[in-house]
Scaffold this motif. Structure first.
Motif, PDB file in Angstrom:
ATOM      1  N   VAL A 122      16.845  42.390  66.382  1.00  0.00           N
ATOM      2  CA  VAL A 122      17.288  42.613  65.005  1.00  0.00           C
ATOM      3  C   VAL A 122      18.316  41.553  64.639  1.00  0.00           C
ATOM      4  N   PHE A 123      18.160  40.984  63.436  1.00  0.00           N
ATOM      5  CA  PHE A 123      19.173  40.074  62.906  1.00  0.00           C
ATOM      6  C   PHE A 123      19.717  40.672  61.622  1.00  0.00           C
ATOM      7  N   VAL A 124      21.044  40.748  61.515  1.00  0.00           N
ATOM      8  CA  VAL A 124      21.691  41.278  60.311  1.00  0.00           C
ATOM      9  C   VAL A 124      22.656  40.229  59.771  1.00  0.00           C
ATOM     10  N   GLY A 125      22.572  39.973  58.464  1.00  0.00           N
ATOM     11  CA  GLY A 125      23.488  39.015  57.872  1.00  0.00           C
ATOM     12  C   GLY A 125      23.601  39.194  56.376  1.00  0.00           C
ATOM     13  N   ASP A 126      24.530  38.462  55.782  1.00  0.00           N
ATOM     14  CA  ASP A 126      24.583  38.414  54.324  1.00  0.00           C
ATOM     15  C   ASP A 126      23.557  37.379  53.860  1.00  0.00           C
ATOM     16  N   ALA A 127      23.492  37.132  52.562  1.00  0.00           N
ATOM     17  CA  ALA A 127      22.481  36.220  52.037  1.00  0.00           C
ATOM     18  C   ALA A 127      22.596  34.829  52.658  1.00  0.00           C
ATOM     19  N   ALA A 128      23.817  34.351  52.865  1.00  0.00           N
ATOM     20  CA  ALA A 128      24.025  33.006  53.399  1.00  0.00           C
ATOM     21  C   ALA A 128      23.537  32.887  54.836  1.00  0.00           C
ATOM     22  N   SER A 129      23.915  33.825  55.705  1.00  0.00           N
ATOM     23  CA  SER A 129      23.509  33.726  57.107  1.00  0.00           C
ATOM     24  C   SER A 129      22.025  34.042  57.297  1.00  0.00           C
ATOM     25  N   VAL A 130      21.468  34.910  56.452  1.00  0.00           N
ATOM     26  CA  VAL A 130      20.032  35.189  56.525  1.00  0.00           C
ATOM     27  C   VAL A 130      19.237  33.932  56.188  1.00  0.00           C
ATOM     28  N   GLN A 131      19.690  33.168  55.186  1.00  0.00           N
ATOM     29  CA  GLN A 131      18.992  31.928  54.842  1.00  0.00           C
ATOM     30  C   GLN A 131      19.033  30.930  56.005  1.00  0.00           C
ATOM     31  N   LYS A 132      20.155  30.866  56.709  1.00  0.00           N
ATOM     32  CA  LYS A 132      20.231  30.006  57.893  1.00  0.00           C
ATOM     33  C   LYS A 132      19.222  30.458  58.932  1.00  0.00           C
ATOM     34  N   PHE A 133      19.146  31.791  59.120  1.00  0.00           N
ATOM     35  CA  PHE A 133      18.231  32.321  60.130  1.00  0.00           C
ATOM     36  C   PHE A 133      16.775  32.057  59.770  1.00  0.00           C
ATOM     37  N   LEU A 134      16.429  32.242  58.520  1.00  0.00           N
ATOM     38  CA  LEU A 134      15.024  32.100  58.116  1.00  0.00           C
ATOM     39  C   LEU A 134      14.495  30.693  58.391  1.00  0.00           C
ATOM     40  N   LYS A 135      15.372  29.705  58.378  1.00  0.00           N
ATOM     41  CA  LYS A 135      14.929  28.334  58.646  1.00  0.00           C
ATOM     42  C   LYS A 135      14.528  28.124  60.100  1.00  0.00           C
ATOM     43  N   ILE A 136      15.027  28.977  60.985  1.00  0.00           N
ATOM     44  CA  ILE A 136      14.695  28.828  62.418  1.00  0.00           C
ATOM     45  C   ILE A 136      13.955  30.058  62.948  1.00  0.00           C
ATOM     46  N   ARG A 137      13.528  30.926  62.052  1.00  0.00           N
ATOM     47  CA  ARG A 137      12.919  32.191  62.475  1.00  0.00           C
ATOM     48  C   ARG A 137      11.690  31.979  63.342  1.00  0.00           C
ATOM     49  N   ASP A 138      10.899  30.965  63.045  1.00  0.00           N
ATOM     50  CA  ASP A 138       9.676  30.719  63.817  1.00  0.00           C
ATOM     51  C   ASP A 138       9.966  30.456  65.288  1.00  0.00           C
ATOM     52  N   ASN A 139      11.192  30.030  65.586  1.00  0.00           N
ATOM     53  CA  ASN A 139      11.576  29.769  66.979  1.00  0.00           C
ATOM     54  C   ASN A 139      12.160  31.002  67.660  1.00  0.00           C
ATOM     55  N   CYS A 140      12.220  32.118  66.929  1.00  0.00           N
ATOM     56  CA  CYS A 140      12.795  33.363  67.469  1.00  0.00           C
ATOM     57  C   CYS A 140      11.804  34.514  67.272  1.00  0.00           C
ATOM     58  N   PRO A 141      10.644  34.464  67.913  1.00  0.00           N
ATOM     59  CA  PRO A 141       9.609  35.481  67.674  1.00  0.00           C
ATOM     60  C   PRO A 141      10.011  36.876  68.114  1.00  0.00           C
ATOM     61  N   GLN A 142      11.024  36.992  68.977  1.00  0.00           N
ATOM     62  CA  GLN A 142      11.432  38.311  69.455  1.00  0.00           C
ATOM     63  C   GLN A 142      12.187  39.095  68.379  1.00  0.00           C
ATOM     64  N   ILE A 147      17.683  42.286  58.528  1.00  0.00           N
ATOM     65  CA  ILE A 147      18.369  43.126  57.539  1.00  0.00           C
ATOM     66  C   ILE A 147      19.376  42.282  56.792  1.00  0.00           C
ATOM     67  N   GLN A 148      19.287  42.296  55.471  1.00  0.00           N
ATOM     68  CA  GLN A 148      20.229  41.550  54.637  1.00  0.00           C
ATOM     69  C   GLN A 148      21.188  42.517  53.953  1.00  0.00           C
ATOM     70  N   VAL A 149      22.464  42.172  53.988  1.00  0.00           N
ATOM     71  CA  VAL A 149      23.498  42.992  53.352  1.00  0.00           C
ATOM     72  C   VAL A 149      23.883  42.342  52.024  1.00  0.00           C
ATOM     73  N   GLY A 150      23.483  42.961  50.924  1.00  0.00           N
ATOM     74  CA  GLY A 150      23.799  42.439  49.597  1.00  0.00           C
ATOM     75  C   GLY A 150      22.859  41.328  49.168  1.00  0.00           C
ATOM     76  N   GLY A 151      22.905  40.977  47.904  1.00  0.00           N
ATOM     77  CA  GLY A 151      22.069  39.905  47.380  1.00  0.00           C
ATOM     78  C   GLY A 151      20.624  40.341  47.205  1.00  0.00           C
TER      79      GLY A 151
END
Length: 565
Positions: A122-142, A147-151
């Motif tokens: 599970v990855f939890v972040g605000d809009a800014a950190s979720v956007q960072k994660f989505l750029k590398i999500r393909d490398n983290c299949p697990q 979950i995004q908090v706000g936005g």
């Protein structure tokens, strides 16, 4: 049945922070305040009770259960100072999901490493950190759930507020209570020879043992309002969370995302009834400057009665200046991501400026030599916590981590045993990696670190990480990164860099800025080298196997740099 708060701190067979602390204080009458939260602009303020966190902790635990998240799975969270962080933390502790906090300063590559190493689902972040994660999500299949908090959450993500609307306000989590020995938290720290290490804590090593930190060092109790300046990704924030709530005190949280300002801190102390402040030495150093003193006289604190400092050694002169300015003594303390507060200045004891104080109540902290024997007073040695001997075993003190968690699930407890002639059992120690001197009265005086980790303004920075980032730039042949003395931050990152022939001919000043900006873009910004020195390859001292001797460079740097401060 007597509650654990009324008894001496002993290792329990059953304990859960959400149940035995949050629920306990939530049941008090009148309702106790757990948090006073202040928005970024300072215009919005919320008073949140323990009952609020009890309710939200249950609801989020139910939500995680609905999303298929089970006890033992890892949840990586990157959030600014918003109440949802503590609500999630209570939910994880209640349900047995392992909380893995990380700082908002991380870039995508840092997030990718932490997700892969921890195997977070599970990855939890605000809009800014979720956007960072989505750029590398393909490398983290697990990672199955984001979950995004706000936005405005994009398709495929869970927006926490909207998802909680489907969970009744009186929902109760009914899963099994986690075992006290099961993992509860994982924090990331930095080493000298590799990537950040995962520091694993169980359900008592931090959640309960920080009662010592809160009660004895921070002197907290119901009615106290405590402000700690650390951001949520650092273990120091957990010290505050567990230390304050174990004692029934209230946390003051300012969702400030700007660079530190001493005048802004003083304004907040003036406007709010904060009784207790914990700040890093770099903040206190700015607070005692002449312009800050002028601001202090015009806007004195409203209710401040106790000050503490930790994160790096605190200069004795700063302690004296703050005492003269405020009338308050800064009580320095020492601990690590791996431990609770294990040494500090406590109520009723003389504060000796520049000293870390004496061992915390119940903590078997000593200064030992290379044979595992206690050093005489005045003799430098390694700081170690005794975990096992013929006289005692680790069942006494339990404020130590489980160990460094490897990606394969194995734990390295970093316990060193010494076999003594004529004794049946060895003495076993947890060595902190720091060196100190104990005086005849039992006060500890910090000497330095036994490793190469750089501690700049309370941020622990591994040289390997900075060197690895620099190596990605086409100008760099190799580099060596060490701590360099700094009057404001205590120490900063300095890089000795060997350039390629092509870049060695270019404008040096322009290249310094280019390399610094490169590091800011490709690693967490606080890691960039504030000082850069270009050198020939022959300048770097190396072992016979080709490893750079950072300690020699550091000695040279501090010998020349200290004279300039």
């Amino acid at each position: 049945m007597a509650h654990f708060h009324d008894r001496a701190l002993t290792r329990p067979t059953s304990f859960n922070f959400a149940v035995d602390v949050v629920d306990y204080w939530a049941a008090q009458s009148p309702p106790l305040q757990a948090m006073c939260w202040l928005s970024q602009d300072g215009r919005s303020q919320r008073a949140l009770s323990y009952a609020h966190f009890q309710r939200q902790g249950h609801r989020i635990a139910v939500l995680l259960q609905r999303l298929g998240v089970e006890a033992g799975e890892k949840l990586l969270v990157i959030l600014p100072r918003v109440p949802a962080w503590w609500e999630l933390a209570v939910a994880c502790l209640r349900s047995g999901v392992v909380l893995c906090p990380a700082t908002t300063l991380l870039v995508g590559k840092d997030i990718e490493f932490r997700c892969q190493a921890s195997q977070a689902s599970v990855f939890v972040g605000d809009a800014a950190s979720v956007q960072k994660f989505l750029k590398i999500r393909d490398n983290c299949p697990q990672v199955r759930t984001v979950i995004q908090v706000g936005g405005d959450a994009s398709e495929g993500l869970v927006e926490l507020g909207a998802a909680l609307d489907t969970v009744p306000r009186d929902a109760l989590f009914s899963g099994l209570k986690p075992d006290v020995r099961s993992p509860a938290l994982i924090y990331f720290t930095s080493g000298t020879t590799g990537h950040p290490k995962m520091v694993q804590h169980n359900h008592i090593s931090y959640p309960l043992a920080h009662t010592i930190t809160g009660k004895h060092w921070l002197r907290l109790s119901p009615g106290k309002l405590y402000w700690n300046l650390s951001e949520q990704g650092w273990a120091k924030a957990a010290w505050s969370f567990f230390g304050a709530w174990n004692c029934g005190a209230s946390l003051f949280v300012h969702d400030d995302r700007r660079p530190f300002s001493p005048t802004r801190l003083l304004d907040i102390l003036h406007e709010h009834p904060i009784t207790t402040l914990c700040a890093p030495p770099t903040a206190y150093r700015q607070l005692v400057l002449s312009e800050s003193q002028d601001h202090f006289r015009k806007n004195p604190p409203h209710a401040l009665s106790h000050c503490a400092g930790a994160g790096e050694p605190l200069n004795g002169e700063v302690i004296r200046l703050w005492k003269r300015m405020s009338g308050l003594q800064i009580c320095d303390g020492y601990g690590q991501t791996e431990t609770i507060l294990i040494c500090g200045n406590f109520e009723g004891a003389e504060v000796r400026p520049g000293s870390m104080g004496r061992p915390s109540p119940g903590v078997p902290l000593h200064v030992i030599d290379s044979n595992g024997d206690e050093c005489p007073a005045g003799v430098e040695g390694d700081m170690g916590v005794l975990v096992k001997s013929e006289e005692r075993d680790e069942a006494g003190f339990f404020g130590l981590f489980d160990g460094y968690l490897a990606p394969d699930g194995k734990l390295d407890k970093r316990i060193r045993s010494f076999v003594r002639p004529g004794h049946v059992a060895p003495k076993s120690w947890y060595l902190t990696g720091d060196r100190a001197i104990r005086d005849k009265d039992g006060y500890f005086w910090f000497v330095g670190r036994a490793d190469d980790v750089i501690n700049s303004s309370g941020y622990r920075i591994g040289p390997f990480e900075v060197e690895s980032t620099l190596k990605q730039h086409p100008a760099v042949v190799e580099s060596a990164v060490v701590a360099s003395p700094d009057s404001s931050r205590g120490e900063v990152v300095k890089a000795f860099i060997v350039l390629t022939d092509e870049y060695a001919k270019k404008d040096v000043d322009g290249l310094v800025s280019e390399l610094q900006n490169f590091c800011k873009e490709n690693a967490a910004p606080y890691k960039y080298p504030r000082k850069i020195q270009f050198v020939d390859a022959t300048f770097l001292p190396k072992t016979i196997s080709g490893k750079i001797k950072r300690n020699e460079l550091k000695r040279l740097e501090w010998k020349s740099g200290a004279s300039k401060l």
